[in-house]
Design a protein around this motif. Structure first.
Motif, PDB file in Angstrom:
ATOM      1  N   SER A 138       0.835  -1.191   0.000  1.00 23.57           N
ATOM      2  CA  SER A 138       0.000   0.000   0.000  1.00 23.57           C
ATOM      3  C   SER A 138       0.874   1.248   0.000  1.00 23.57           C
ATOM      4  O   SER A 138       2.037   1.205   0.420  1.00 23.57           O
ATOM      5  N   MET A 139       0.321   2.357  -0.449  1.00 15.65           N
ATOM      6  CA  MET A 139       1.016   3.642  -0.346  1.00 15.65           C
ATOM      7  C   MET A 139       0.980   4.185   1.085  1.00 15.65           C
ATOM      8  O   MET A 139       1.741   5.083   1.427  1.00 15.65           O
ATOM      9  N   HIS A 140       0.063   3.682   1.898  1.00 16.93           N
ATOM     10  CA  HIS A 140      -0.059   4.110   3.298  1.00 16.93           C
ATOM     11  C   HIS A 140      -0.230   5.630   3.405  1.00 16.93           C
ATOM     12  O   HIS A 140       0.521   6.322   4.109  1.00 16.93           O
ATOM     13  N   LEU A 141      -1.245   6.124   2.720  1.00 16.13           N
ATOM     14  CA  LEU A 141      -1.473   7.572   2.683  1.00 16.13           C
ATOM     15  C   LEU A 141      -1.999   8.124   4.001  1.00 16.13           C
ATOM     16  O   LEU A 141      -2.048   9.339   4.175  1.00 16.13           O
ATOM     17  N   SER A 142      -2.391   7.254   4.929  1.00 12.53           N
ATOM     18  CA  SER A 142      -2.865   7.736   6.227  1.00 12.53           C
ATOM     19  C   SER A 142      -1.732   7.860   7.245  1.00 12.53           C
ATOM     20  O   SER A 142      -1.981   8.192   8.413  1.00 12.53           O
ATOM     21  N   PHE A 143      -0.507   7.614   6.820  1.00 19.33           N
ATOM     22  CA  PHE A 143       0.644   7.754   7.709  1.00 19.33           C
ATOM     23  C   PHE A 143       0.678   9.150   8.330  1.00 19.33           C
ATOM     24  O   PHE A 143       0.628  10.157   7.631  1.00 19.33           O
ATOM     25  N   GLY A 144       0.745   9.201   9.636  1.00 20.60           N
ATOM     26  CA  GLY A 144       0.839  10.480  10.330  1.00 20.60           C
ATOM     27  C   GLY A 144      -0.480  11.162  10.579  1.00 20.60           C
ATOM     28  O   GLY A 144      -0.507  12.313  11.037  1.00 20.60           O
ATOM     29  N   ALA A 145      -1.599  10.488  10.287  1.00 23.62           N
ATOM     30  CA  ALA A 145      -2.903  11.107  10.538  1.00 23.62           C
ATOM     31  C   ALA A 145      -3.112  11.306  12.035  1.00 23.62           C
ATOM     32  O   ALA A 145      -2.800  10.430  12.839  1.00 23.62           O
ATOM     33  N   PRO A 146      -3.662  12.446  12.444  1.00 26.82           N
ATOM     34  CA  PRO A 146      -3.851  12.706  13.875  1.00 26.82           C
ATOM     35  C   PRO A 146      -4.859  11.743  14.503  1.00 26.82           C
ATOM     36  O   PRO A 146      -5.811  11.297  13.854  1.00 26.82           O
ATOM     37  N   LEU A 147      -4.643  11.446  15.759  1.00 25.91           N
ATOM     38  CA  LEU A 147      -5.600  10.681  16.548  1.00 25.91           C
ATOM     39  C   LEU A 147      -5.502  11.122  17.999  1.00 25.91           C
ATOM     40  O   LEU A 147      -4.497  11.719  18.412  1.00 25.91           O
ATOM     41  N   VAL A 148      -6.543  10.818  18.744  1.00 20.97           N
ATOM     42  CA  VAL A 148      -6.596  11.174  20.163  1.00 20.97           C
ATOM     43  C   VAL A 148      -6.876   9.910  20.963  1.00 20.97           C
ATOM     44  O   VAL A 148      -7.743   9.117  20.604  1.00 20.97           O
ATOM     45  N   ARG A 149      -6.113   9.747  22.019  1.00 15.65           N
ATOM     46  CA  ARG A 149      -6.350   8.645  22.951  1.00 15.65           C
ATOM     47  C   ARG A 149      -6.721   9.223  24.304  1.00 15.65           C
ATOM     48  O   ARG A 149      -6.037  10.109  24.834  1.00 15.65           O
ATOM     49  N   ILE A 150      -7.822   8.715  24.862  1.00 25.30           N
ATOM     50  CA  ILE A 150      -8.308   9.173  26.168  1.00 25.30           C
ATOM     51  C   ILE A 150      -8.514   7.940  27.037  1.00 25.30           C
ATOM     52  O   ILE A 150      -9.198   6.992  26.628  1.00 25.30           O
ATOM     53  N   ARG A 151      -7.951   7.969  28.208  1.00 24.28           N
ATOM     54  CA  ARG A 151      -8.093   6.842  29.137  1.00 24.28           C
ATOM     55  C   ARG A 151      -8.497   7.380  30.500  1.00 24.28           C
ATOM     56  O   ARG A 151      -7.901   8.324  31.023  1.00 24.28           O
ATOM     57  N   GLU A 152      -9.522   6.782  31.072  1.00 21.53           N
ATOM     58  CA  GLU A 152      -9.968   7.114  32.429  1.00 21.53           C
ATOM     59  C   GLU A 152     -10.316   5.795  33.106  1.00 21.53           C
ATOM     60  O   GLU A 152     -11.437   5.306  33.018  1.00 21.53           O
ATOM     61  N   LEU A 153      -9.300   5.190  33.730  1.00 24.37           N
ATOM     62  CA  LEU A 153      -9.438   3.882  34.376  1.00 24.37           C
ATOM     63  C   LEU A 153      -9.965   2.848  33.386  1.00 24.37           C
ATOM     64  O   LEU A 153      -9.277   2.522  32.436  1.00 24.37           O
ATOM     65  N   ASP A 154     -11.201   2.340  33.575  1.00 30.24           N
ATOM     66  CA  ASP A 154     -11.689   1.285  32.685  1.00 30.24           C
ATOM     67  C   ASP A 154     -12.414   1.832  31.461  1.00 30.24           C
ATOM     68  O   ASP A 154     -13.035   1.076  30.720  1.00 30.24           O
ATOM     69  N   GLN A 155     -12.339   3.145  31.236  1.00 33.08           N
ATOM     70  CA  GLN A 155     -12.916   3.754  30.044  1.00 33.08           C
ATOM     71  C   GLN A 155     -11.774   4.136  29.099  1.00 33.08           C
ATOM     72  O   GLN A 155     -10.786   4.728  29.509  1.00 33.08           O
ATOM     73  N   SER A 156     -11.942   3.759  27.825  1.00 35.61           N
ATOM     74  CA  SER A 156     -10.872   3.972  26.854  1.00 35.61           C
ATOM     75  C   SER A 156     -11.485   4.427  25.545  1.00 35.61           C
ATOM     76  O   SER A 156     -12.362   3.765  24.990  1.00 35.61           O
ATOM     77  N   VAL A 157     -11.021   5.572  25.029  1.00 40.46           N
ATOM     78  CA  VAL A 157     -11.617   6.183  23.838  1.00 40.46           C
ATOM     79  C   VAL A 157     -10.521   6.479  22.820  1.00 40.46           C
ATOM     80  O   VAL A 157      -9.420   6.921  23.178  1.00 40.46           O
ATOM     81  N   THR A 158     -10.840   6.228  21.545  1.00 38.59           N
ATOM     82  CA  THR A 158      -9.954   6.590  20.447  1.00 38.59           C
ATOM     83  C   THR A 158     -10.749   7.409  19.434  1.00 38.59           C
ATOM     84  O   THR A 158     -11.828   6.996  19.016  1.00 38.59           O
ATOM     85  N   ILE A 159     -10.212   8.567  19.055  1.00 35.24           N
ATOM     86  CA  ILE A 159     -10.809   9.423  18.033  1.00 35.24           C
ATOM     87  C   ILE A 159      -9.803   9.513  16.893  1.00 35.24           C
ATOM     88  O   ILE A 159      -8.636   9.846  17.121  1.00 35.24           O
ATOM     89  N   MET A 160     -10.249   9.218  15.667  1.00 31.94           N
ATOM     90  CA  MET A 160      -9.310   9.012  14.572  1.00 31.94           C
ATOM     91  C   MET A 160      -9.730   9.736  13.302  1.00 31.94           C
ATOM     92  O   MET A 160     -10.920   9.836  13.006  1.00 31.94           O
ATOM     93  N   SER A 161      -8.754  10.197  12.549  1.00 30.80           N
ATOM     94  CA  SER A 161      -8.989  10.711  11.201  1.00 30.80           C
ATOM     95  C   SER A 161      -8.375   9.747  10.192  1.00 30.80           C
ATOM     96  O   SER A 161      -7.592   8.866  10.556  1.00 30.80           O
ATOM     97  N   GLN A 162      -8.760   9.904   8.936  1.00 29.26           N
ATOM     98  CA  GLN A 162      -8.191   9.132   7.824  1.00 29.26           C
ATOM     99  C   GLN A 162      -8.337   7.616   7.995  1.00 29.26           C
ATOM    100  O   GLN A 162      -7.474   6.849   7.584  1.00 29.26           O
TER     101      GLN A 162
END
Length: 580
Positions: A357-381
């Protein structure tokens, strides 16, 4: 660490006992001496017989193993190594088997492990090992021409090859080995400032690149390579769910959306903890080691063999620190992704590359949020832009599909906004005019035979370009509530589907759920809940503005449960996600 070591020894003894039963002992078989794998035959790739050889060698020279200097195991090991010589091609390569025949990179994976096996056996003072070590050395020597000339497919293959070249140099000090490694390294390192490799593969290929570049950096005295490894290991601390699952929601390789743990990171965290005398890496080594339930990694990343080959990497004296379980971490926020993508046309490859693949999503921003047993990922691309773990309840992803493009929407941008995060994209779709006459191939005009595929479509002018602007805003409304606000511009009648993807282990329910195909539901109004072992995720509110079961090219893999909300543009809708 002693507890991990003792468990690894026990696991390896169990695996040795089991795999001895799988050795092919028919002298008439071309697979004689090999160990049968999941394909029903024995293969010489890094996930097959060589991996078993690593386990057998680790048992044979380890006084803590019940197979220590066992003559039966030694005889079996000799046959297995002879099998490797017999299955080695005339050009020195081996084949992956499932694909990749006479493959330099797959040979490099094997070399990365067999060099360690050779080092382990060669330093063990036991004369009976000499025939085996001689065969191993011959196998490695035969690989040198392929390592000096062979190419790669994927980004990580380059570093697997450099590691193989450097590890071979330890045994065969030929300057051309290091010169070839320098040729690969001259391409530069494919890692963001925050530690993300091109393939974005937290479940598999991060660990592959890390262990390979550790050996390359160590043996070539290149501290900048070690720094890249260090950077990725620091990033990975933020990419683990409370259950121990690794975040694979946005991978660019085959671990995308698959369940993985940190087990394959144990060797590199241990080696880097010793290298840096780092309490966090030592704690991460313990954590990764706690998830090893068997030796499922390739021969080049064998956890017990790594301990035995590099005993100097003892981290038992390093003080541990608690691992993070509360954080908000944005990754790749400053990576110049847009600038890099704008330069693609000037490179000249026209977006064509073989076997990768060309891997065009390389370096796309993402957010990781962790609060004990709660885990969230917010992603682009990536196909899913939001995922959430609430204890045992897994919202594996939220995705948006549209008939405009058509298919899954990958949001282009991710930025922090007031109280949350904003994702947005602009979809474009136009029409192609006639190719200017002077750019048509000679003899085309007026021809009764003008194949479509022989026309220079790149010269067609765009007409009637249309756009659709889409946004998603994600806000944490409190400890137990999230909101996802999706909106479109004023364009009318674009079929849209918002899909909430849940694990198969829980139960989906709701007052106005319409069941579709197995595991697929439509939330027509009101709320729905997903429950797994007492942990509950509630989502509201539904809509059923069209009745399409699927929007054009958006297909859903099996093994999950899907709840769809059907919208028609223009829309401005907020979903509430409550954790109960």
């Amino acid at each position: 660490m002693d507890a991990i070591y003792n468990r690894l020894v026990k696991l390896n003894d169990q695996l040795t006992e089991a795999t001895l039963l799988g050795q092919i002992l028919d002298p008439q078989s071309k697979y004689y001496g090999g160990i049968v794998d999941e394909t029903g035959i024995a293969r010489a790739n890094h996930m097959s017989t060589p991996r078993m050889i690593a386990g057998w060698a680790s048992a044979l020279v380890n006084p803590d193993s019940r197979y220590y200097q066992d003559s039966f195991l030694l005889n079996a090991l000799d046959k297995a190594v002879a099998f490797m010589l017999n299955r080695q091609h005339a050009d020195g390569t081996v084949s992956l088997g499932s694909t990749n025949y006479n493959s330099p990179p797959d040979t490099a994976f094997v070399v990365g492990g067999v060099t360690q096996i050779y080092q382990l056996l060669n330093k063990h003072d036991w004369a009976q090992l000499e025939p085996v070590t001689a065969k191993l050395k011959l196998f490695l020597e035969r690989t040198i021409p392929a390592m000096l000339t062979g190419g790669c497919h994927t980004p990580n293959h380059r570093w697997v090859l450099t590691a193989a070249l450097c590890l071979l140099f330890e045994i065969f000090p030929q300057p051309e080995l290091l010169a070839r490694a320098e040729d690969w390294l001259a391409e530069g390192l494919d890692i963001t400032e925050d530690g993300e490799w091109t393939e974005r593969s937290n479940g598999i290929y991060n660990a592959v690149s890390n262990i390979a570049l550790y050996h390359t950096g160590r043996l070539m005295n290149r501290p900048e390579l070690i720094e890249c490894v260090r950077s990725n290991l620091r990033m990975m601390m933020y990419l683990i769910h409370p259950s121990g699952e690794v975040v694979t929601d946005y991978s660019g390789r085959q671990d995308f959306g698959q369940t993985a743990t940190m087990a394959n990171y144990f060797p590199i965290y241990r080696l880097m903890a010793a290298h840096d005398q780092d309490p966090i890496f030592a704690a991460m080594a313990d954590y990764a080691g706690s998830y090893i339930t068997g030796f499922h990694e390739g021969v080049n990343n064998h956890p017990l063999m790594s301990i035995l080959v590099y005993p100097e990497a003892d981290i038992s004296h390093i003080e541990r620190v608690p691992l993070l379980d509360r954080y908000v971490k944005m990754i790749n926020a400053e990576h110049p992704m847009r600038e890099h993508l704008q330069r693609i046309d000037e490179v000249g490859h026209h977006m064509h590359i073989q076997h990768s693949s060309m891997h065009l999503s390389f370096g796309a921003p993402l957010v990781r949020i962790r609060e004990l047993d709660q885990s969230v990922t917010i992603m682009s691309q990536t196909p899913s832009f939001f995922s959430l773990r609430h204890g045992k309840a897994r919202l594996l992803g939220v995705k948006l599909s549209t008939s405009f493009s058509p298919g899954i929407v990958k949001f282009t941008n991710l930025t922090a906004s007031v109280g949350g995060y904003k994702l947005d994209t602009v979809l474009e779709k136009g029409y192609n005019g006639p190719i200017p006459r002077h750019l048509l191939p000679a003899g085309t005009e007026g021809s009764t035979l003008s194949p479509w595929y022989l026309l220079p479509h790149q010269h067609r002018p765009m007409t009637h370009l249309q756009k659709l602007e889409l946004q998603a805003e994600i806000v944490n409304s409190g400890d137990s509530e999230w909101t996802i606000h999706v909106s479109s511009d004023e364009r009318e009648d674009v079929f849209t589907q918002v899909t909430f993807i849940f694990g198969n282990e829980g139960a989906v329910s709701g007052d106005d759920l319409l069941a579709g195909e197995e595991g697929k539901y439509f939330l027509r109004s009101g709320s729905m809940t997903y429950e797994a072992e007492g942990d509950v995720i509630e989502i509201s509110a539904g809509a059923y503005e069209h009745i399409l079961p699927i929007v054009r090219e958006d297909h859903h893999p099996s093994g999950c449960q899907y709840v769809h909300v059907n919208l028609v543009t223009p829309y401005d809708r907020t979903f509430k996600i409550r954790l109960l």
